[in-house]
Design a protein around this motif. Structure first.
Motif, PDB file in Angstrom:
ATOM      1  N   LEU A  63       0.837  -1.210   0.000  1.00  0.00           N
ATOM      2  CA  LEU A  63       0.000   0.000   0.000  1.00  0.00           C
ATOM      3  C   LEU A  63       0.871   1.260   0.000  1.00  0.00           C
ATOM      4  O   LEU A  63       0.529   2.260  -0.626  1.00  0.00           O
ATOM      5  CB  LEU A  63      -0.929   0.007   1.229  1.00  0.00           C
ATOM      6  N   GLN A  64       2.021   1.193   0.681  1.00  0.00           N
ATOM      7  CA  GLN A  64       2.918   2.370   0.739  1.00  0.00           C
ATOM      8  C   GLN A  64       3.378   2.799  -0.651  1.00  0.00           C
ATOM      9  O   GLN A  64       3.629   3.977  -0.906  1.00  0.00           O
ATOM     10  CB  GLN A  64       4.155   2.068   1.608  1.00  0.00           C
ATOM     11  N   ASP A  65       3.499   1.825  -1.548  1.00  0.00           N
ATOM     12  CA  ASP A  65       3.982   2.119  -2.916  1.00  0.00           C
ATOM     13  C   ASP A  65       2.966   2.918  -3.736  1.00  0.00           C
ATOM     14  O   ASP A  65       3.275   3.351  -4.851  1.00  0.00           O
ATOM     15  CB  ASP A  65       4.314   0.815  -3.657  1.00  0.00           C
ATOM     16  N   LEU A  66       1.770   3.116  -3.185  1.00  0.00           N
ATOM     17  CA  LEU A  66       0.740   3.876  -3.918  1.00  0.00           C
ATOM     18  C   LEU A  66       0.964   5.389  -3.831  1.00  0.00           C
ATOM     19  O   LEU A  66       0.329   6.151  -4.557  1.00  0.00           O
ATOM     20  CB  LEU A  66      -0.664   3.533  -3.381  1.00  0.00           C
ATOM     21  N   LYS A  67       1.845   5.803  -2.943  1.00  0.00           N
ATOM     22  CA  LYS A  67       2.110   7.245  -2.811  1.00  0.00           C
ATOM     23  C   LYS A  67       2.650   7.789  -4.132  1.00  0.00           C
ATOM     24  O   LYS A  67       3.555   7.202  -4.729  1.00  0.00           O
ATOM     25  CB  LYS A  67       3.107   7.508  -1.670  1.00  0.00           C
ATOM     26  N   GLY A  68       2.041   8.884  -4.585  1.00  0.00           N
ATOM     27  CA  GLY A  68       2.468   9.502  -5.833  1.00  0.00           C
ATOM     28  C   GLY A  68       1.949   8.825  -7.087  1.00  0.00           C
ATOM     29  O   GLY A  68       2.280   9.213  -8.208  1.00  0.00           O
ATOM     30  N   LYS A  69       1.114   7.787  -6.910  1.00  0.00           N
ATOM     31  CA  LYS A  69       0.581   7.054  -8.070  1.00  0.00           C
ATOM     32  C   LYS A  69      -0.862   7.481  -8.368  1.00  0.00           C
ATOM     33  O   LYS A  69      -1.502   8.161  -7.576  1.00  0.00           O
ATOM     34  CB  LYS A  69       0.603   5.539  -7.799  1.00  0.00           C
ATOM     35  N   THR A  70      -1.361   7.056  -9.532  1.00  0.00           N
ATOM     36  CA  THR A  70      -2.775   7.301  -9.874  1.00  0.00           C
ATOM     37  C   THR A  70      -3.576   6.063  -9.481  1.00  0.00           C
ATOM     38  O   THR A  70      -3.078   4.937  -9.569  1.00  0.00           O
ATOM     39  CB  THR A  70      -2.953   7.596 -11.374  1.00  0.00           C
ATOM     40  N   PHE A  71      -4.819   6.281  -9.031  1.00  0.00           N
ATOM     41  CA  PHE A  71      -5.578   5.199  -8.401  1.00  0.00           C
ATOM     42  C   PHE A  71      -7.059   5.377  -8.680  1.00  0.00           C
ATOM     43  O   PHE A  71      -7.552   6.499  -8.753  1.00  0.00           O
ATOM     44  CB  PHE A  71      -5.330   5.262  -6.884  1.00  0.00           C
ATOM     45  N   THR A  72      -7.782   4.257  -8.833  1.00  0.00           N
ATOM     46  CA  THR A  72      -9.234   4.362  -8.950  1.00  0.00           C
ATOM     47  C   THR A  72      -9.951   3.488  -7.925  1.00  0.00           C
ATOM     48  O   THR A  72      -9.566   2.349  -7.678  1.00  0.00           O
ATOM     49  CB  THR A  72      -9.743   4.023 -10.366  1.00  0.00           C
ATOM     50  N   PHE A  73     -10.967   4.097  -7.319  1.00  0.00           N
ATOM     51  CA  PHE A  73     -11.942   3.344  -6.528  1.00  0.00           C
ATOM     52  C   PHE A  73     -13.067   2.946  -7.480  1.00  0.00           C
ATOM     53  O   PHE A  73     -13.013   3.246  -8.670  1.00  0.00           O
ATOM     54  CB  PHE A  73     -12.498   4.234  -5.404  1.00  0.00           C
ATOM     55  N   GLY A  74     -14.125   2.287  -6.941  1.00  0.00           N
ATOM     56  CA  GLY A  74     -15.298   1.965  -7.758  1.00  0.00           C
ATOM     57  C   GLY A  74     -16.259   3.139  -7.726  1.00  0.00           C
ATOM     58  O   GLY A  74     -15.929   4.236  -8.148  1.00  0.00           O
ATOM     59  N   SER A  75     -17.457   2.900  -7.175  1.00  0.00           N
ATOM     60  CA  SER A  75     -18.408   3.997  -6.973  1.00  0.00           C
ATOM     61  C   SER A  75     -18.098   4.660  -5.626  1.00  0.00           C
ATOM     62  O   SER A  75     -17.625   4.006  -4.704  1.00  0.00           O
ATOM     63  CB  SER A  75     -19.832   3.448  -6.949  1.00  0.00           C
TER      64      SER A  75
END
Length: 258
Positions: free
Chosen positions: A100-112
């Protein structure tokens, strides 16, 4: 009886999943059962509390929203056995994302935005890991549905995304996602999720009949097995509003429940 479900998958898929269930309920209840798709999660909540729908398949968060909006005038009847310990998965195509730490600075999508397993609980586990999606990530998006999240990650529109484990497993088993290219790098702990909910003013005799119909489904019976398989359920079990207290707390903590 007017039935609907949160639109966490495409409308055609929801109709396909519900058709045998609807026919089964018609026989058990001795009344017409009609499935009405809704445009978004909020419409499923409003439809039930404004007497436009009688029975709705909610996620844990939409159930909590309906409970709060109706002033406790809704009753969760049954959930799948799987919903006692439901999970979300975080997926990516990138080799440099392993935690999860590697998500810093990345693009991300949730659902609704109103999805329990596609937004609320993934957000809550991110916050618990000291990652604030709104400030620590480069950009966040909302795909609108679990299958759309997989498509966005697989198509390289975002670096990673979160969705419900049951849709992920279904897409993998159907060969609709290349599990060599898109992989799960984090699976959340379990939490209570989906349920079938009615309004508190439903005739008690009808409510009991409806609950018994769900509880009677048996995977050892071929006809019932088809219904249960489409619902991705081993069986249905009774549930109660108290089961969703942790989701309500998570929603309040994340500022998603006013």
């Amino acid at each position: 009886m007017r039935v609907s479900a949160i639109p966490d998958e495409s409308p055609t898929e929801l109709q396909r999943k519900f058709k045998p269930m609807g026919e089964y309920l018609e026989k058990k209840l001795g009344m017409k059962v009609e499935f009405t798709p809704v445009t978004d999660y909020a419409a499923s909540v409003e439809g039930l509390i404004n007497n436009k729908l009688d029975l709705v398949w909610f996620g844990g968060f939409t159930f909590v929203q309906a409970k709060v909006r109706s002033n406790n005038k809704v009753i969760p009847l049954v959930q799948r056995e799987e919903d006692e310990k439901f999970k979300s998965v975080f997926i990516t195509t990138r080799n440099d994302i392993k935690t999860l730490q590697d998500l810093k600075g990345k693009t991300f999508t949730f659902g609704s935005e109103s999805s329990t397993s596609g937004h609320l609980m993934p957000r809550s586990f991110l916050l618990a890991a000291n990652i604030n999606p709104d400030t620590d990530m480069k950009r966040i998006a909302f795909s609108g549905a679990h299958d759309a999240t997989v498509a966005a990650v697989a198509g390289g529109k975002v670096d990673a995304g979160a969705l419900n484990i049951s849709v992920w497993e279904k897409l993998v088993s159907q060969g609709k996602v290349d599990a060599n290219a898109v992989r799960v790098f984090y699976t959340t702990p379990g939490y209570y999720d989906y349920n079938w909910t009615v309004r508190a003013d439903m005739d008690p005799a009808l409510r009991k009949k409806l609950m018994n119909a769900f509880l009677a489904l048996d995977k050892n019976n071929a006809g019932d097995k088809e219904i249960l398989d489409l619902q991705r359920a081993s069986r249905f079990i009774p549930t109660k509003a108290e089961n969703y207290g942790a989701i309500e707390s998570a929603a309040r903590n994340a500022g998603l429940l006013k």
